[in-house]
Design an enzyme around this catalytic site. Structure first.
Site, PDB file in Angstrom:
ATOM      1  N   CYS A 175       0.826  -1.208   0.000  1.00  0.00           N
ATOM      2  CA  CYS A 175       0.000   0.000   0.000  1.00  0.00           C
ATOM      3  C   CYS A 175       0.868   1.269   0.000  1.00  0.00           C
ATOM      4  CB  CYS A 175      -0.985  -0.035   1.155  1.00  0.00           C
ATOM      5  SG  CYS A 175      -2.402   1.016   0.833  1.00  0.00           S
ATOM      6  N   GLY A 205       3.739   1.354   0.828  1.00  0.00           N
ATOM      7  CA  GLY A 205       5.003   0.810   0.317  1.00  0.00           C
ATOM      8  C   GLY A 205       5.069   0.823  -1.201  1.00  0.00           C
ATOM      9  N   HIS A 228      -3.429  -4.806   0.548  1.00  0.00           N
ATOM     10  CA  HIS A 228      -2.851  -5.330   1.794  1.00  0.00           C
ATOM     11  C   HIS A 228      -2.918  -6.859   1.770  1.00  0.00           C
ATOM     12  CE1 HIS A 228      -2.297  -1.604   4.065  1.00  0.00           C
ATOM     13  NE2 HIS A 228      -3.356  -1.161   3.409  1.00  0.00           N
ATOM     14  N   GLU A 253      -1.287  -8.938   3.255  1.00  0.00           N
ATOM     15  CA  GLU A 253      -1.058  -9.557   4.571  1.00  0.00           C
ATOM     16  C   GLU A 253      -2.357 -10.050   5.210  1.00  0.00           C
ATOM     17  OE1 GLU A 253      -0.543  -6.381   3.797  1.00  0.00           O
ATOM     18  OE2 GLU A 253      -1.125  -4.991   5.393  1.00  0.00           O
TER      19      GLU A 253
HETATM   20  N1  GLN Z   1      -1.820   6.801   3.067  1.00  0.00           N
HETATM   21  C1  GLN Z   1      -1.942   6.107   1.837  1.00  0.00           C
HETATM   22  C2  GLN Z   1      -3.312   6.279   1.216  1.00  0.00           C
HETATM   23  O1  GLN Z   1      -4.223   6.714   1.865  1.00  0.00           O
HETATM   24  C3  GLN Z   1      -1.626   4.633   2.010  1.00  0.00           C
HETATM   25  C4  GLN Z   1      -2.602   3.910   2.891  1.00  0.00           C
HETATM   26  C5  GLN Z   1      -2.101   2.602   3.385  1.00  0.00           C
HETATM   27  O2  GLN Z   1      -0.916   2.307   3.341  1.00  0.00           O
HETATM   28  N2  GLN Z   1      -2.983   1.799   3.915  1.00  0.00           N
HETATM   29  O3  GLN Z   1      -3.528   6.011   0.064  1.00  0.00           O
END
Ligand code: GLN
Length: 527
Positions: free
Chosen positions: A377, A379, A502, A504
């Site tokens: 995400c 990342g 995500h 995970e």
């Molecule tokens: N802050 C970023 C977004 O809102 C990534 C969110 C996250 O890593 N869950 O898109």
């Protein structure tokens, strides 16, 4: 029609001693007997969901396939039961009260006084019925400890519910803690006795007492708890700390509780827990070698903040038969030395600017030095920023961290502007993606059409694809309509993959997620 049976798991003395794992483990045992098990967490908080709770205090926010932002216990449930849960499994007071008050405002109560009893208690019981539909056994865990002011409506709702369905269809499990006093070298059962008294004071006599302790307790403690709990000695299970939480289903199955559970469910077969014992054996076996996984994190003082990520890393390690050392790299103070000290890097999800430069530096380091990298995400977003900066766009940034940048390689989705600080406005839950055939991402998944869970607001801005490409990174997967970037990977790199999702949350102890397995394998091959 079959009648669902209900197991209520409450806690006494302390919270945080493994009530969630206990509930999940009981569920795993029953599932291993062939029963259809559902499970639900009741959280007495006045929050509507866990989306805005501070992860440093509450640990990770777990996301279900239907996009519920929940307590991390739902992650334990999914990992132990290997079932995908929904919003119905996450009940919070704020959510129920919001609905009650909306109904009151809409005049649905015909002028009645609205009260915690019977209205909130009624709403809790309705939520239990909804969550349990179609299952043989439904497990309900109450957050906190019995006696907490906020949780009383739940305790009363459970009591009323059990009375109504008949006590033979309800089993009350109370999880207590027995402290060890180091100076006198003795266990003290008094707090647990008091906790059992408290429960009885609310009209609930437990059927089972599970006593957590740091180490093996003498039999006398068990007898005392049985006496004060009003249960037989067999209904008390002393549960000292174990090496791995995955041992707990077997411990329960081998304990004196099993005949009691069998009588309750009416199912007698011995639970098939071979997978669990094999998993524990794998965890304990001598490993080929150790892999140092650098987790570039923002929250350094509560490991629960990244619980599903660390569980997914460990699961990949068991699968690959390698030992895992999770090396916490403080994103705010990370240097090249911190990155070079590990075998691979993971940049997990996150919100807000703190630590972001360190995360971008981690992605840049992985690109430059061909270190295996997995971006989750945020990342992915920092990897895109790092690539675009390498590709000739030094000011590349996300609109989340620099609202005015023209080089907004990550930007806010249309329709989401202005909602940055409120709950429930994210792209949440399952979304499908189409992966580029022939890409590394497709190879790792072994598929080109996949579904992953999401929790984010910002998206990759495809008008900068050229800069991102010049920085060595390509888009390897997108939403089916091709509008949203879902995966990226580096060209000419052993393993540099990132996803807007995500993954995970879908990893299981016995079925690790391919993206994590791929990361560990990439290290494996190199060493
Ligand atoms: N802050 C970023 C977004 O809102 C990534 C969110 C996250 O890593 N869950 O898109």
């Amino acid at each position: 029609m079959k009648q669902t049976k209900y197991i209520f798991v409450t806690g006494g003395v302390l919270s945080g001693v493994g009530k969630g794992i206990t509930a999940a483990s009981i569920g795993a045992v029953l599932k291993a007997q062939g029963l259809k098990v559902s499970i639900q967490k009741c959280d007495p908080y006045l929050n509507v969901d866990a989306g805005l709770l501070n992860p440093a205090e509450h640990g990770e926010c777990f996301v279900t396939k239907d996009g519920a932002e929940t307590d991390l216990d739902l992650g334990h449930y999914e990992r132990f039961l290997d079932e995908e849960l929904t919003q119905a499994s996450a009940t919070l007071s704020g959510r129920l009260l919001r609905e009650l008050i909306a109904d009151e405002r809409a005049g649905k109560f015909g002028g009645k006084t609205i009260q915690l009893v019977p209205h909130l208690t009624g709403a809790i019981q309705d939520a239990i019925v909804t969550a349990s539909e179609g299952s043989d056994v439904h497990i309900v865990e109450l957050g906190g400890t019995v006696g907490d002011y906020e949780g009383l409506s739940y305790v009363e709702a459970f009591r009323e519910f059990a009375r109504q369905i008949g006590r033979d269809r309800a089993l009350f499990v109370h999880v207590v803690y027995v402290p060890f006093i180091n100076t006198s070298k003795e266990f003290k059962s008094k707090p647990a006795q008091n906790a059992l008294n408290d429960l009885r004071g609310f009209g609930i006599v437990p059927d089972v007492v599970i006593a957590r302790a740091e180490k093996q307790t003498p039999k006398s403690i068990c007898r005392k708890l049985a006496m004060f709990g009003g249960v037989s000695d067999d209904a008390v299970l002393m549960m000292p700390d174990v090496g791995s939480v995955f041992e707990i289903p077997e411990r329960i199955a081998e304990s004196s509780l099993m005949p009691l559970l069998n009588t309750f469910t009416g199912v007698n077969n011995s639970p098939k827990l071979e997978d669990w014992s094999n998993l524990v054996k794998k965890q304990q076996s001598t490993k080929k070698h150790q892999v140092r996984v650098g987790l570039v994190a923002k929250y350094m003082d509560n490991e629960d903040t990244y619980l599903s990520v660390t569980e997914a890393i460990k699961a990949a390690g068991w699968h690959e038969d390698v030992g895992i050392d999770i090396v916490w790299i403080d994103a705010e103070h990370a240097t090249k030395d911190s990155f070079s000290d590990v075998d691979c890097l993971i940049v997990p999800g996150g919100f807000g600017e703190r630590g972001v430069p360190g995360k971008i530096a981690a992605a840049d380091y992985a690109l430059t030095h061909k270190v295996p990298y997995l971006g989750l995400c945020l990342g992915l977003q920092v990897a895109v920023i790092a690539a675009a900066r390498r590709g000739g766009l030094p000011g590349a940034n996300s609109a989340e961290f620099d609202a005015n940048t023209e080089a907004n390689v990550v930007y806010i989705m249309a329709g989401q502007e202005g909602k940055e600080s409120t709950g429930g406005t994210l792209r949440l839950g399952d979304y499908p993606a189409v992966i580029e055939a022939g890409s590394k991402t497709a190879e790792v998944y072994g598929a080109t059409e996949i579904v992953e869970r999401h929790r984010h607001r910002y998206e990759v801005n495809c008008s900068f694809e050229k800069h991102i490409y010049d920085g060595g990174v390509i888009v390897s997967g997108a939403s089916p309509d091709g509008q949203l970037v879902e995966f990226i990977e580096a060209i000419d790199h052993p393993y540099f993959l990132a996803t807007q999702a995500h993954p995970e949350f879908r990893s299981r102890p016995m079925r690790p997620h391919p993206l994590f397995v791929g990361l560990i394998q990439a290290v494996d091959k190199d060493s």
